[in-house]
Design a protein around this motif. Structure first.
Motif, mmCIF file in Angstrom:
data_model
loop_
_atom_site.group_PDB
_atom_site.id
_atom_site.type_symbol
_atom_site.label_atom_id
_atom_site.label_comp_id
_atom_site.label_asym_id
_atom_site.label_seq_id
_atom_site.Cartn_x
_atom_site.Cartn_y
_atom_site.Cartn_z
ATOM 1 N N GLN A 60 0.811 -1.216 0.000
ATOM 2 C CA GLN A 60 0.000 0.000 0.000
ATOM 3 C C GLN A 60 0.845 1.267 0.000
ATOM 4 O O GLN A 60 0.418 2.302 -0.521
ATOM 5 C CB GLN A 60 -0.946 -0.006 1.205
ATOM 6 N N ASP A 61 2.032 1.222 0.579
ATOM 7 C CA ASP A 61 2.925 2.391 0.595
ATOM 8 C C ASP A 61 4.362 1.902 0.703
ATOM 9 O O ASP A 61 4.856 1.656 1.807
ATOM 10 C CB ASP A 61 2.587 3.319 1.761
ATOM 11 N N PRO A 62 5.037 1.732 -0.422
ATOM 12 C CA PRO A 62 6.405 1.197 -0.394
ATOM 13 C C PRO A 62 7.376 2.049 0.413
ATOM 14 O O PRO A 62 8.443 1.556 0.815
ATOM 15 C CB PRO A 62 6.799 1.176 -1.883
ATOM 16 N N GLY A 63 7.032 3.306 0.660
ATOM 17 C CA GLY A 63 7.930 4.175 1.410
ATOM 18 C C GLY A 63 7.811 4.035 2.911
ATOM 19 O O GLY A 63 8.619 4.603 3.656
ATOM 20 N N CYS A 64 6.828 3.297 3.365
ATOM 21 C CA CYS A 64 6.632 3.121 4.805
ATOM 22 C C CYS A 64 7.436 1.927 5.316
ATOM 23 O O CYS A 64 7.564 0.909 4.634
ATOM 24 C CB CYS A 64 5.161 2.907 5.124
ATOM 25 N N THR A 65 7.937 2.046 6.523
ATOM 26 C CA THR A 65 8.654 0.951 7.165
ATOM 27 C C THR A 65 7.897 0.514 8.414
ATOM 28 O O THR A 65 7.130 1.285 8.997
ATOM 29 C CB THR A 65 10.081 1.376 7.557
ATOM 30 N N VAL A 66 8.120 -0.734 8.789
ATOM 31 C CA VAL A 66 7.448 -1.302 9.964
ATOM 32 C C VAL A 66 8.486 -1.630 11.024
ATOM 33 O O VAL A 66 9.446 -2.379 10.758
ATOM 34 C CB VAL A 66 6.662 -2.577 9.594
ATOM 35 N N LEU A 67 8.308 -1.062 12.204
ATOM 36 C CA LEU A 67 9.105 -1.437 13.373
ATOM 37 C C LEU A 67 8.360 -2.556 14.077
ATOM 38 O O LEU A 67 7.212 -2.377 14.480
ATOM 39 C CB LEU A 67 9.268 -0.241 14.319
ATOM 40 N N TYR A 68 8.991 -3.706 14.226
ATOM 41 C CA TYR A 68 8.280 -4.865 14.764
ATOM 42 C C TYR A 68 8.734 -5.212 16.174
ATOM 43 O O TYR A 68 9.926 -5.211 16.475
ATOM 44 C CB TYR A 68 8.476 -6.086 13.867
ATOM 45 N N PHE A 69 7.736 -5.561 17.023
ATOM 46 C CA PHE A 69 8.016 -5.963 18.403
ATOM 47 C C PHE A 69 7.064 -7.094 18.793
ATOM 48 O O PHE A 69 5.908 -7.120 18.378
ATOM 49 C CB PHE A 69 7.793 -4.793 19.375
ATOM 50 N N ASN A 70 7.541 -8.030 19.613
ATOM 51 C CA ASN A 70 6.698 -9.082 20.178
ATOM 52 C C ASN A 70 6.928 -9.112 21.680
ATOM 53 O O ASN A 70 8.070 -9.215 22.145
ATOM 54 C CB ASN A 70 7.018 -10.443 19.567
ATOM 55 N N ALA A 71 5.848 -9.020 22.455
ATOM 56 C CA ALA A 71 5.955 -8.870 23.902
ATOM 57 C C ALA A 71 6.134 -10.183 24.648
ATOM 58 O O ALA A 71 6.354 -10.174 25.870
ATOM 59 C CB ALA A 71 4.720 -8.149 24.445
ATOM 60 N N ALA A 72 6.029 -11.318 23.957
ATOM 61 C CA ALA A 72 6.207 -12.627 24.592
ATOM 62 C C ALA A 72 5.354 -12.772 25.852
ATOM 63 O O ALA A 72 5.801 -13.252 26.890
ATOM 64 C CB ALA A 72 7.682 -12.879 24.919
ATOM 65 N N ASN A 73 4.102 -12.300 25.757
ATOM 66 C CA ASN A 73 3.122 -12.448 26.835
ATOM 67 C C ASN A 73 3.403 -11.603 28.067
ATOM 68 O O ASN A 73 2.843 -11.852 29.133
ATOM 69 C CB ASN A 73 2.976 -13.915 27.262
ATOM 70 N N ALA A 74 4.248 -10.584 27.955
ATOM 71 C CA ALA A 74 4.599 -9.756 29.115
ATOM 72 C C ALA A 74 4.133 -8.321 28.877
ATOM 73 O O ALA A 74 4.650 -7.633 27.992
ATOM 74 C CB ALA A 74 6.099 -9.787 29.360
ATOM 75 N N ALA A 75 3.166 -7.877 29.676
ATOM 76 C CA ALA A 75 2.614 -6.534 29.503
ATOM 77 C C ALA A 75 3.662 -5.454 29.753
ATOM 78 O O ALA A 75 3.699 -4.441 29.046
ATOM 79 C CB ALA A 75 1.420 -6.346 30.432
ATOM 80 N N ASP A 76 4.521 -5.664 30.750
ATOM 81 C CA ASP A 76 5.543 -4.655 31.033
ATOM 82 C C ASP A 76 6.552 -4.561 29.886
ATOM 83 O O ASP A 76 7.036 -3.468 29.544
ATOM 84 C CB ASP A 76 6.258 -4.949 32.354
ATOM 85 N N LYS A 77 6.845 -5.697 29.265
ATOM 86 C CA LYS A 77 7.747 -5.694 28.112
ATOM 87 C C LYS A 77 7.114 -4.926 26.956
ATOM 88 O O LYS A 77 7.799 -4.159 26.257
ATOM 89 C CB LYS A 77 8.077 -7.118 27.700
ATOM 90 N N GLN A 78 5.800 -5.122 26.751
ATOM 91 C CA GLN A 78 5.138 -4.405 25.670
ATOM 92 C C GLN A 78 5.132 -2.901 25.917
ATOM 93 O O GLN A 78 5.280 -2.108 24.979
ATOM 94 C CB GLN A 78 3.707 -4.913 25.472
ATOM 95 N N GLN A 79 4.993 -2.496 27.175
ATOM 96 C CA GLN A 79 5.074 -1.078 27.520
ATOM 97 C C GLN A 79 6.445 -0.522 27.123
ATOM 98 O O GLN A 79 6.546 0.552 26.512
ATOM 99 C CB GLN A 79 4.846 -0.894 29.020
ATOM 100 N N GLN A 80 7.493 -1.254 27.449
ATOM 101 C CA GLN A 80 8.847 -0.829 27.096
ATOM 102 C C GLN A 80 9.039 -0.793 25.584
ATOM 103 O O GLN A 80 9.680 0.119 25.047
ATOM 104 C CB GLN A 80 9.868 -1.774 27.738
ATOM 105 N N GLN A 81 8.464 -1.761 24.890
ATOM 106 C CA GLN A 81 8.581 -1.795 23.435
ATOM 107 C C GLN A 81 7.862 -0.612 22.793
ATOM 108 O O GLN A 81 8.356 -0.021 21.822
ATOM 109 C CB GLN A 81 8.024 -3.116 22.896
ATOM 110 N N ALA A 82 6.710 -0.253 23.351
ATOM 111 C CA ALA A 82 5.974 0.900 22.834
ATOM 112 C C ALA A 82 6.785 2.181 23.028
ATOM 113 O O ALA A 82 6.859 3.034 22.133
ATOM 114 C CB ALA A 82 4.623 1.012 23.524
ATOM 115 N N GLU A 83 7.403 2.298 24.193
ATOM 116 C CA GLU A 83 8.243 3.474 24.457
ATOM 117 C C GLU A 83 9.431 3.512 23.503
ATOM 118 O O GLU A 83 9.811 4.591 23.005
ATOM 119 C CB GLU A 83 8.704 3.454 25.912
#
Length: 355
Positions: A60-83
C-alpha cells in the motif's frame, strides 16, 4: 435487542475495503509504523500476522517501514517496546495488546506524544484512534454452536462438557463470554472450566487431566478449547487417559497443526480469522493516520475504558473437514502441502485435499 444481535450489528464489511486495489503511494511520502504483537506461544503471530502486515504495508505504501516488536506475553515488556517505538519515531502504533487491562497506559502515552494508536485484533483501553479486528464474542458463539452441532450429531443431546478457556486478560475473556451465551442456554452442563494463563499448552494439559479425573474419562461429551494450541493439549491429555475416540473439540486460528487434526478427525473444528483481510485493513488505517489522511468510516464502539472508538470488525468462520478446501485453502491462508504432511496425508486424500 438480544446480545447476539448487538454483537452482530457491530460487524461491518472490512474485507471489501481492505481488498480495494489502491495504487501504492509514492515512496517519497514514507512513514514509520510500529507493530506490537502480544506473544509468540500461539503460532499465528510470527507465522501469519507479522509477515502479512509487513506485506500489506509494503503493497500500500512502499515508502513506509514497519518497526516490529513481540511482547512474549509480558505486559511490562510491551510497555517498554511501545516506548522504544515512540523513541524511534513511530508515527502510528498498531497494538495487539499483551494485556487488555493495562494497554490504556500505552495508548495514553502515545497520544500525549501526538501518536495515534490502532488496536489490532484484540481491543485495548484508552483513547484509541481506530480498531480493526474480529467480533471476539462472536468467535466464542461460533465455537460453541459448532460444538453443540457436533455433539448432537454424535448422539449426545445433553451431557457434561469441559471448557479450556484462554488467558482471562486477553481476548480469551470475550471468547469465553460468547461461548457461555450459548452453553448456558443449552442442555449441556459445563462440568469443569479453566482459564489458561498465557495460553500455555502445558497448563491446558494439566487442566484437561484434572477435568478427566473430576468428570470421568467416558462421561465428557465435548471439549471447548479456546484455540488450536489449547485444543492440541486437551487432545493429548485425553489420549493419555485412554479416551478414544475423543469427543468434539473446538479451536481457533486455523493453525497447520489444528487443520491436520481436523482432517484426521481428532479435532472437530477451528475458527478461522481471515488475517489477510484484517492486516490489510489495519495497514490501510495506519498509513492514512501516518499521512494525516481520512480513515475509512466505521461505527464507534466503546472500549473497556469507555472511549468511543471507530471499529471495523470481521465475522469469524467455523472450519470443519467439510469446508477446509473452500475456506482456508481457497483464501490461500493454508495450502494442501502444509496440511497434508506426515500422518495427515491419507486423511487428506479422503477429504479431497491433495498436495
Amino acid at each position: 435487542m438480544s446480545t447476539m444481535l448487538i454483537g452482530l450489528s457491530l460487524v461491518v464489511p472490512v474485507a471489501a475495503c481492505a481488498a480495494e486495489q489502491q495504487p501504492p503511494r509514492s515512496s517519497a511520502a514514507g512513514c514509520q509504523i510500529a507493530l506490537l504483537l502480544p506473544e509468540n506461544t500461539t503460532p499465528r503471530y510470527e507465522a501469519k500476522d507479522r509477515p502479512l502486515f509487513q506485506a500489506a504495508v509494503k503493497a500500500q505504501d512502499p515508502g513506509c517501514t514497519v518497526l516490529y516488536f513481540n511482547a512474549a506475553n509480558a505486559a511490562d515488556k510491551q510497555q517498554q517496546q511501545a516506548e522504544s517505538a515512540l523513541a524511534q519515531g513511530a508515527q502510528v502504533l498498531v497494538l495487539d495488546a499483551a494485556n487488555v487491562d493495562s494497554s490504556a497506559a500505552i495508548v495514553q502515552e502515545a497520544k500525549a506524544k501526538g501518536v495515534p494508536t490502532v488496536a489490532y485484533d484484540r481491543t485495548a483501553g484508552g483513547p484509541l484512534a481506530y480498531r480493526t479486528g474480529f467480533d471476539n464474542v462472536e468467535v466464542g458463539r461460533t465455537q460453541a454452536n459448532a460444538m453443540i452441532k457436533a455433539m448432537q450429531a454424535a448422539g449426545h443431546a445433553s451431557g457434561d462438557i469441559v471448557m479450556i478457556n484462554g488467558a482471562p486478560d486477553t481476548t480469551g475473556a470475550f471468547f469465553k463470554q460468547g461461548a457461555h451465551e450459548v452453553f448456558d442456554h443449552s442442555a449441556y452442563k459445563v462440568a469443569a472450566e479453566y482459564d489458561t494463563d498465557g495460553w500455555s499448552p502445558t497448563n491446558a494439559t494439566t487442566e484437561m487431566t484434572q477435568a478427566i479425573s473430576k468428570i470421568g474419562a467416558h462421561d465428557i461429551v465435548g471439549v471447548y478449547a479456546a484455540n488450536d494450541t489449547l485444543a492440541g493439549a486437551a487432545i493429548t491429555a485425553m489420549r493419555q487417559a485412554g479416551i478414544s475416540p475423543v469427543p468434539p473439540v473446538t479451536g481457533l486460528d486455523a493453525t497447520d497443526e489444528g487443520l491436520q487434526r481436523i482432517v484426521q478427525g481428532t479435532q472437530y473444528m477451528t475458527t478461522y480469522k481471515n488475517l489477510k483481510a484484517e492486516t490489510a485493513a489495519a495497514a490501510k488505517v495506519a498509513i492514512a493516520l501516518a499521512h494525516g489522511q481520512p480513515v475509512p468510516f466505521a461505527p464507534k464502539v466503546k472500549n473497556a475504558t469507555g472511549d468511543e472508538v471507530p471499529t471495523q470488525l470481521l465475522p469469524p468462520v467455523a472450519v470443519t473437514v467439510a469446508n477446509i478446501k473452500s475456506t482456508v485453502v481457497a483464501d490461500g491462508f493454508a495450502t494442501s502441502a502444509e496440511i497434508c504432511v506426515g500422518g495427515a496425508a491419507d486423511a487428506c486424500a479422503r477429504a479431497g485435499l491433495t498436495r
